[in-house]
Design a protein around this motif. Sequence first.
Motif: not given
Length: 607
Positions: A113-129
């Motif tokens: 939940a914490v990691l998702g809240a931080l990373t899922l707002r990223l888009s494009g190649h930033f999310l897998p990075l």
Amino acid sequence: MASALALHGGAWRRWALPLLALLFVLLGPLLPSFQLTLANNIGLAALTTLGLVLLTGVAGMTSFGQAAFVGLGAYTCAYLSAVPSLPAWLQPLAGSHWSALLLGLVLTLAIAAVLGALTLRLSGHFLPLGTICWGLALFYLFGTLEVLGAHTGLSGLPALSVGPWLLDKPEKMFVLIWVTVLGALLLVHNLLDSRSGRAIRALNGGQAMADSMGVPVFRAKLTAFMLSAALACVSGWLYACNQRFVSPAPFSLGAGIDYLFMALIGGSGQLWGAVLGAGVVTLARDLLQDSLPKLLGSSGSYDAIVFGVLIVLLMQRAPWGLAGWMVRRWPRRRPAVAPASGPVDALPRRTLPARGQTVLQVRGLTRRFGGLVANRDLNLDLKAGEILAVIGPNGAGKSTLFNQLSCVDQPSSGEIEFCGQNVRGWGARRIAAAGLSRTFQHVKLLPSMSVLENVAIGAHLRGRQGLLPSALRLDRREEHALLAEAQRQLDRVGLGALAHAEAGNLALGQQRLLEIARALCADPAVLLLDEPAAGLRHQEKQALAELLQRLRAEGMAVLLVEHDMDFVMNLVDRIVVVVFGEKIAEGLPQDIQQNDQVLDAYLGASA
């Protein structure tokens, strides 16, 4: 006789896969020791890969950190089982594998939940990075903490007990592993065949549309992410119980990449592609590791080289994976959903505002994009039970106006009131819940889903069942009501016979009708239609006009943008003309046709 044979054949196809799965679980423990170990490894990998299929193939989000969640499940089990001096608050859970599973799931879901809240707002190649970053962080954490054995790991885990049965041998763990895999496949399949599942499936290429239909997009993304992490955690727990030893190596970034390869090779668009991909990768790697050193006469990581080349070739020949290739080669012709066994409940309907009441009011609306002014000081009113058209040349700012009215975009200045409420600052989901629904200038649908399922997304806010009832199939009554409503709206727009066709196979005009049916499925008070007649044939336009006239008679307010002047002039009550973002005229159709300023503006625009 023919119908009886058809029913018998349909029943056989429905029961064939469960019977084969049961036979596999029963006969699997009879395999030789080495093959049994491979089968257990395939099952563990398949469970983890299933989470990636849900996250990547279904929801459209790429993650390289899946192995880290496997590690959380494994280390939680090992810590409670093998560490002699636990903190006082954990002492009651010491030695209990089942308590370790529950604690591992709670810990994994909290971290996800914490990691998702931080990373899922990223888009494009930033999310897998982003997933690479936290995947590496968790891997190094496992290898650094002395309480977890650092790089040496934790050994001597006791065998798992299920009641009186001690699962201390691979053949006994085989049954638990594969029952878990098959159970997870069933639960995820049930979930995706539901209201909540359609919300998750809409994330892959349809987020703007889903948001406008009332789907909580970020919540759906976080749900898919946490479910994927939970499946990986269970796999890690089973891994620890099976191996009875845990070290950091199997939870590295490389392992996360392997799981992603399994999903891609098996077919990330099909749930059973997780099993197929895990099986192919595990067996191929074992075969290459045995055969290549003998063939080349020396040891080394030749298997990784050959395997990489094979993956590239497979991605070129079958980018949808082995399961996707098989589905395309041997498509299944059957309805997307089973019909209801009894009467279907009608969904509650919205009470429409009184005819003639102003439902949408725009005052001084201006939208700037840097130095470009798309809308300037626009004013308009829309009343219940009327059809209002906004016309103008291309680039006049009509779609920008629609985006602001539906709260997809926010005005730079000015006010918008919907049913007496100022909607400035509202989101698309909130105004959809209040009763405004829309279509798009460029059709937005999910091409691989059926026409019926696409339309049912529009009824998302009219359902209430959540994840657990959906996974356990306790939502069928509501689900049949939602699908019945979707079918009713398809019948209204003339697409009822195509309900079970793939939406991507429809002609452009039919896709626009699908969008209108989806918007009507939300039971709106105000309907915004962006070029609804584009791509329609003459008879389809006539049918659409008749439908809009019926909606007007029911008291619905319709605001449309359209370039077909014959369609507009013979249908609408009033017209607003916009040129270069400014309103230059408003009035009855016959008045607009004779307005010199309008004629000059169009002549200038077309010159």
